[in-house]
Design a protein around this motif. Sequence first.
Motif, PDB file in Angstrom:
ATOM      1  N   THR A 297      -5.731 -33.852  13.730  1.00  0.00           N
ATOM      2  CA  THR A 297      -5.948 -34.978  14.638  1.00  0.00           C
ATOM      3  C   THR A 297      -5.250 -34.819  15.984  1.00  0.00           C
ATOM      4  O   THR A 297      -5.562 -35.538  16.927  1.00  0.00           O
ATOM      5  CB  THR A 297      -5.472 -36.291  13.981  1.00  0.00           C
ATOM      6  N   SER A 298      -4.328 -33.861  16.079  1.00  0.00           N
ATOM      7  CA  SER A 298      -3.552 -33.710  17.316  1.00  0.00           C
ATOM      8  C   SER A 298      -3.809 -32.420  18.077  1.00  0.00           C
ATOM      9  O   SER A 298      -3.624 -32.360  19.295  1.00  0.00           O
ATOM     10  CB  SER A 298      -2.054 -33.803  16.995  1.00  0.00           C
ATOM     11  N   THR A 299      -4.267 -31.372  17.386  1.00  0.00           N
ATOM     12  CA  THR A 299      -4.399 -30.055  18.010  1.00  0.00           C
ATOM     13  C   THR A 299      -5.784 -29.462  17.781  1.00  0.00           C
ATOM     14  O   THR A 299      -6.217 -29.348  16.627  1.00  0.00           O
ATOM     15  CB  THR A 299      -3.353 -29.073  17.434  1.00  0.00           C
ATOM     16  N   PRO A 300      -6.501 -29.071  18.850  1.00  0.00           N
ATOM     17  CA  PRO A 300      -7.806 -28.420  18.671  1.00  0.00           C
ATOM     18  C   PRO A 300      -7.638 -27.090  17.947  1.00  0.00           C
ATOM     19  O   PRO A 300      -6.706 -26.333  18.242  1.00  0.00           O
ATOM     20  CB  PRO A 300      -8.298 -28.199  20.104  1.00  0.00           C
ATOM     21  N   PRO A 301      -8.518 -26.767  17.008  1.00  0.00           N
ATOM     22  CA  PRO A 301      -8.392 -25.508  16.264  1.00  0.00           C
ATOM     23  C   PRO A 301      -8.907 -24.318  17.053  1.00  0.00           C
ATOM     24  O   PRO A 301      -9.698 -24.462  17.991  1.00  0.00           O
ATOM     25  CB  PRO A 301      -9.260 -25.757  15.021  1.00  0.00           C
ATOM     26  N   GLU A 302      -8.459 -23.137  16.647  1.00  0.00           N
ATOM     27  CA  GLU A 302      -8.965 -21.882  17.193  1.00  0.00           C
ATOM     28  C   GLU A 302      -9.860 -21.234  16.137  1.00  0.00           C
ATOM     29  O   GLU A 302      -9.658 -21.436  14.942  1.00  0.00           O
ATOM     30  CB  GLU A 302      -7.802 -20.942  17.531  1.00  0.00           C
TER      31      GLU A 302
END
Length: 332
Positions: A297-302
Amino acid sequence: MPLLEIKNLSVAFQTAGGMFTAVDKVSLNIDPGEIVSVVGESGSGKSVAMLALMGLLPWTAKVTADVLKFDGKDLTTISKKNLRSIIGKEMAMIFQEPMTSLNPCFTVGFQLSEALKIHFGMKRNERRERAIELLDQVGIPEPQKRLSAFPHQLSGGMNQRVMIAMAISCNPRLLIADEPTTALDVTIQAQILELLLKLQQEKQMSLVLITHDMGVVAETAERVVVQYAGQQVEKQNIKGLFTEPHHPYTAALLDSLPERAKTKKLPSILGVVPGQFDKPKGCLFAPRCKYATSLCTSTPPEPAGTDMGRALCHYPLKDGKPTNYPEQEEVA
């Protein structure tokens, strides 16, 4: 060398509320004679990405790409004259909703012969003969009579066949079919898919099939690209995608197929694709994902995994379970 090469294609639209990103860094390579399917819900940016490739977006669209090449030609720097010789001839598209894609004011024959005149400079008699040949090729009975018919005088399935005839009229090397079975009954859907595959094999052209129907994908594609909210969330070959999906969204799409249902109630994905004003801060699928954590919910995935099995996920699935999953108290 790939016939089509797209790297980090993005499309944004200017709206009253600011810029809205409909396609976010999409990459795709297609080899000659290959069938690739692009799947996802409505609003995933499937059609917009292909319309950007064809140069058919309105002036409000801002299109950027690191690489956008067809047969080695850079479509971002090519002259308008040379681009016009490619679009509709080397690269063609079958649009959604044939009843609205065909011009109601002109006959089928006129609309079929228009591209032949522009790209090949054929004379009237030659265009008529070629139009009859095309209509016969796509399975329309009494093709001579259909030339003088208007779109409203034909059924939805017939209009779809006319659209296919228009698209293949110049023998394209790449055909983009944008949900070609939409609004057609099941029997006609099967006929249209069979026709597309037959034409693809006969002409050895590359085919991009845009759809939200996983059943259609299973019957046609060699490779699959899964899109969600404008992003590519997974790429896999067809066998790998159906046997071991790596992204939770792909797994949820497959679980919603009736033939895979394990309970009497058909599983569904709760919620909707996020819009301009409700996009999550982290992973765009997090609000609908049963595996979402505070990290999601806080960090866009790679992207994770190999190129063929790439998944845009913090915890890509393996054997149906998320990898590197945290303890329960950390879950959002």
